[in-house]
Every structure is written in C-alpha cells, then in structure tokens.
Design a protein around this motif. Structure first.
Motif, mmCIF file in Angstrom:
data_model
loop_
_atom_site.group_PDB
_atom_site.id
_atom_site.type_symbol
_atom_site.label_atom_id
_atom_site.label_comp_id
_atom_site.label_asym_id
_atom_site.label_seq_id
_atom_site.Cartn_x
_atom_site.Cartn_y
_atom_site.Cartn_z
ATOM 1 N N ARG A 83 0.820 -1.220 0.000
ATOM 2 C CA ARG A 83 0.000 0.000 0.000
ATOM 3 C C ARG A 83 0.848 1.260 0.000
ATOM 4 N NH1 ARG A 83 -5.519 -1.678 2.695
ATOM 5 N NH2 ARG A 83 -5.183 -3.889 2.796
ATOM 6 N N ILE A 84 2.029 1.218 0.619
ATOM 7 C CA ILE A 84 2.851 2.433 0.658
ATOM 8 C C ILE A 84 3.851 2.483 -0.502
ATOM 9 C CG2 ILE A 84 2.621 2.747 3.152
ATOM 10 C CD1 ILE A 84 5.448 1.678 3.503
ATOM 11 N N TYR A 85 4.077 1.353 -1.157
ATOM 12 C CA TYR A 85 5.045 1.259 -2.245
ATOM 13 C C TYR A 85 4.708 2.257 -3.361
ATOM 14 C CZ TYR A 85 8.097 -1.186 -5.588
ATOM 15 O OH TYR A 85 9.089 -1.520 -6.480
ATOM 16 N N PRO A 86 5.662 2.966 -3.911
ATOM 17 C CA PRO A 86 7.109 2.891 -3.724
ATOM 18 C C PRO A 86 7.635 3.974 -2.780
ATOM 19 C CG PRO A 86 6.687 4.137 -5.715
ATOM 20 C CD PRO A 86 5.331 3.823 -5.095
ATOM 21 N N LEU A 87 6.807 4.417 -1.835
ATOM 22 C CA LEU A 87 7.263 5.433 -0.877
ATOM 23 C C LEU A 87 7.653 4.761 0.445
ATOM 24 C CD1 LEU A 87 4.546 8.226 -1.374
ATOM 25 C CD2 LEU A 87 6.699 7.909 -2.609
ATOM 26 N N GLU A 101 9.874 11.985 7.256
ATOM 27 C CA GLU A 101 10.006 12.546 5.913
ATOM 28 C C GLU A 101 9.710 11.422 4.915
ATOM 29 O OE1 GLU A 101 13.189 15.634 5.384
ATOM 30 O OE2 GLU A 101 13.877 14.095 3.975
ATOM 31 N N VAL A 102 8.757 11.658 4.048
ATOM 32 C CA VAL A 102 8.387 10.616 3.087
ATOM 33 C C VAL A 102 9.189 10.806 1.802
ATOM 34 C CG1 VAL A 102 6.493 9.626 1.739
ATOM 35 C CG2 VAL A 102 6.072 10.492 4.044
ATOM 36 N N ASP A 103 9.755 9.720 1.344
ATOM 37 C CA ASP A 103 10.489 9.780 0.080
ATOM 38 C C ASP A 103 10.294 8.463 -0.647
ATOM 39 O OD1 ASP A 103 12.084 10.727 -1.916
ATOM 40 O OD2 ASP A 103 13.856 11.036 -0.665
ATOM 41 N N PHE A 104 10.773 8.416 -1.891
ATOM 42 C CA PHE A 104 10.725 7.140 -2.591
ATOM 43 C C PHE A 104 11.638 6.155 -1.875
ATOM 44 C CE2 PHE A 104 9.501 10.092 -5.977
ATOM 45 C CZ PHE A 104 8.323 9.481 -6.367
ATOM 46 N N ASP A 105 11.184 4.904 -1.818
ATOM 47 C CA ASP A 105 11.986 3.844 -1.212
ATOM 48 C C ASP A 105 13.104 3.511 -2.189
ATOM 49 O OD1 ASP A 105 13.049 1.463 -0.284
ATOM 50 O OD2 ASP A 105 11.117 0.695 0.401
ATOM 51 N N ILE A 106 14.313 3.807 -1.768
ATOM 52 C CA ILE A 106 15.484 3.637 -2.645
ATOM 53 C C ILE A 106 15.595 2.209 -3.186
ATOM 54 C CG2 ILE A 106 17.009 3.157 -0.684
ATOM 55 C CD1 ILE A 106 19.187 4.676 -2.109
ATOM 56 N N ARG A 107 14.992 1.251 -2.475
ATOM 57 C CA ARG A 107 15.118 -0.157 -2.894
ATOM 58 C C ARG A 107 14.111 -0.532 -3.971
ATOM 59 N NH1 ARG A 107 13.659 -2.415 2.805
ATOM 60 N NH2 ARG A 107 11.958 -1.028 2.228
ATOM 61 N N ALA A 108 13.164 0.375 -4.242
ATOM 62 C CA ALA A 108 12.062 0.032 -5.151
ATOM 63 C C ALA A 108 12.508 0.028 -6.612
ATOM 64 C CB ALA A 108 10.922 1.022 -4.953
ATOM 65 N N CYS A 110 10.868 0.686 -9.476
ATOM 66 C CA CYS A 110 9.572 1.220 -9.905
ATOM 67 C C CYS A 110 9.806 2.438 -10.796
ATOM 68 C CB CYS A 110 8.781 1.603 -8.652
ATOM 69 S SG CYS A 110 7.372 2.673 -8.968
ATOM 70 N N PRO A 111 9.132 2.516 -11.927
ATOM 71 C CA PRO A 111 9.342 3.654 -12.835
ATOM 72 C C PRO A 111 8.994 5.011 -12.214
ATOM 73 C CG PRO A 111 7.632 2.181 -13.691
ATOM 74 C CD PRO A 111 8.213 1.510 -12.490
ATOM 75 N N LEU A 112 8.211 5.013 -11.151
ATOM 76 C CA LEU A 112 7.841 6.302 -10.541
ATOM 77 C C LEU A 112 9.051 6.996 -9.909
ATOM 78 C CD1 LEU A 112 4.408 5.485 -8.858
ATOM 79 C CD2 LEU A 112 4.891 6.170 -11.200
ATOM 80 N N LEU A 113 10.105 6.230 -9.647
ATOM 81 C CA LEU A 113 11.304 6.827 -9.049
ATOM 82 C C LEU A 113 12.082 7.684 -10.047
ATOM 83 C CD1 LEU A 113 10.665 4.589 -6.893
ATOM 84 C CD2 LEU A 113 13.103 4.436 -6.524
ATOM 85 N N SER A 114 11.722 7.587 -11.322
ATOM 86 C CA SER A 114 12.451 8.345 -12.349
ATOM 87 C C SER A 114 12.195 9.843 -12.232
ATOM 88 C CB SER A 114 12.007 7.873 -13.739
ATOM 89 O OG SER A 114 10.630 8.216 -13.904
ATOM 90 N N ILE A 151 16.761 1.871 5.575
ATOM 91 C CA ILE A 151 16.613 2.733 4.392
ATOM 92 C C ILE A 151 17.534 3.948 4.501
ATOM 93 C CG2 ILE A 151 14.966 4.245 3.204
ATOM 94 C CD1 ILE A 151 12.938 2.061 3.525
ATOM 95 N N THR A 152 17.678 4.469 5.714
ATOM 96 C CA THR A 152 18.600 5.601 5.914
ATOM 97 C C THR A 152 20.022 5.181 5.545
ATOM 98 O OG1 THR A 152 17.194 6.489 7.640
ATOM 99 C CG2 THR A 152 19.470 7.241 7.649
ATOM 100 N N GLU A 153 20.389 3.960 5.943
ATOM 101 C CA GLU A 153 21.744 3.475 5.604
ATOM 102 C C GLU A 153 21.912 3.344 4.094
ATOM 103 O OE1 GLU A 153 23.010 -0.101 7.689
ATOM 104 O OE2 GLU A 153 22.314 0.810 9.555
ATOM 105 N N TYR A 154 20.896 2.811 3.418
ATOM 106 C CA TYR A 154 20.947 2.703 1.944
ATOM 107 C C TYR A 154 21.140 4.096 1.343
ATOM 108 C CZ TYR A 154 19.377 -2.164 1.239
ATOM 109 O OH TYR A 154 19.282 -3.534 1.189
#
Ligand code: SF4
Ligand code: SF4
Length: 164
Positions: A83-87, A101-108, A110-114, A151-154
């Motif tokens: 449900r929260i993907y890709p945030l 702070e909401v951001d894109f999940d760096i591990r995703a 997903c084209p939305l990260l572009s 995620i912060t470490e990534y």
C-alpha cells in the motif's frame, strides 16, 4: 493501541489513495506484483491475520514474516508494504526530536522513481500519516524504526557512492 489496530488504521488511511491519478500498473505491467514464490512482502507485527488468507506466509532466519501472493489480490487485504510502495516514511531526528520525511523507497524497482511522473501529494501525505501511526505501538514502532534505519543506511551509501 494494539498492533493489529495500528495496521488496520494504516490500511484505512491509505484506502482511497493511489500513487497516480490512473492505475500506475499500466505503465509497467504491474511490475511490483510480479514476484515469484521466493519473493515476499515484509509484514508488520500483527499483520499476518489481516491479509488475504490465500497468501503464503514464511519467516526468514531473523523471524521476520513475509507474504507471497500469486500476482493478484483483494486490494482490501493486501499488505501495508504494497500500500505504501514505492514510498517510505523515513524517521529522522533533529535536535533530539523525531520527525517523518516521506520519500521514494530507494530499494524500489519502480518507474515512478524516475521523477517523470506526477506522484500524488495526497499519497505522500497519507504515507506520512501512516508513519505517525506506526509509532503508536511499541512493537510496531521498534520494527518500523529498524526498517527506517535500514533505508537511511541505503540512502547514506548511495550519497557516498554518488559523491565519490
Ligand atoms: S512498479 Fe511502480 S509504477 Fe509499477 S505498478 Fe508498482 S507502484 Fe505502480
Ligand atoms: S499482494 Fe497484491 S498488491 Fe501486493 S504484490 Fe501481491 S498482487 Fe501486488
């Protein structure tokens, strides 16, 4: 608040919101639902009883539970991770005060990260609200903090890599 109730509230917060104003699965053929029987969605504490009973649940060596689906599901019974993907609502600290702070999940993957798509501000806001609720139960908050730290470490590694 009981962990199950925290998750139910998060489901309800996200019920009527989607990343784009149209079905984003149309731009990628539903890439995030293409898992195989070894890939699963990480479940939050108390979530096992709330998701679609047709999903298979397994535990990894750390005791974390994952749900595996067959690529289709009842939207009302999908895990919070879907449900929260890709945030992701990352927990930050400033002057000893926590904020989200909401951001894109760096591990995703997903084209939305572009950055080429107008991801709904309402979706960002609701994911932030979900982050606040996840802190309302001790067990859920501890689990969530662990994910947020990961995620912060990534993100930190990505910054080091990009600036080297
Ligand atoms: S991978 Fe991204 S764009 Fe594709 S369906 Fe999943 S969330 Fe939507
Ligand atoms: S549970 Fe539903 S939304 Fe999540 S990966 Fe499976 S089909 Fe996609």
């Amino acid at each position: 608040m009981k962990n199950e109730n925290v998750i139910k509230t998060c489901y309800s917060i996200l019920r009527n919101v989607t990343p784009l104003s149209f079905d984003c699965g149309k731009i990628c053929n539903g890439k995030c639902c293409e898992g195989d029987n070894k890939t699963g969605m990480l479940l939050f504490p108390g979530e096992e009883k709330l998701i679609d009973p047709d999903m298979t649940i397994y535990k990894n060596e750390n005791g974390d539970s994952f749900a595996v689906c067959n690529g289709v599901c009842d939207r009302n019974k999908r895990p919070l991770a879907c449900r929260i993907y890709p945030l992701f609502p990352v927990i930050k600290n400033q002057h000893d005060a926590e904020y989200i702070e909401v951001d894109f999940d760096i591990r995703a993957a997903c084209p939305l990260l572009s950055g080429d798509f107008d991801v709904s501000r309402a979706f960002f806001k609701k994911v932030k609200r979900v982050g606040k609720y996840l802190l309302l139960n001790e067990e859920t908050a501890e689990f969530y903090r662990g994910l947020s730290d990961e995620i912060t470490e990534y993100n930190e590694l990505k910054n080091i890599f990009e600036n080297s």
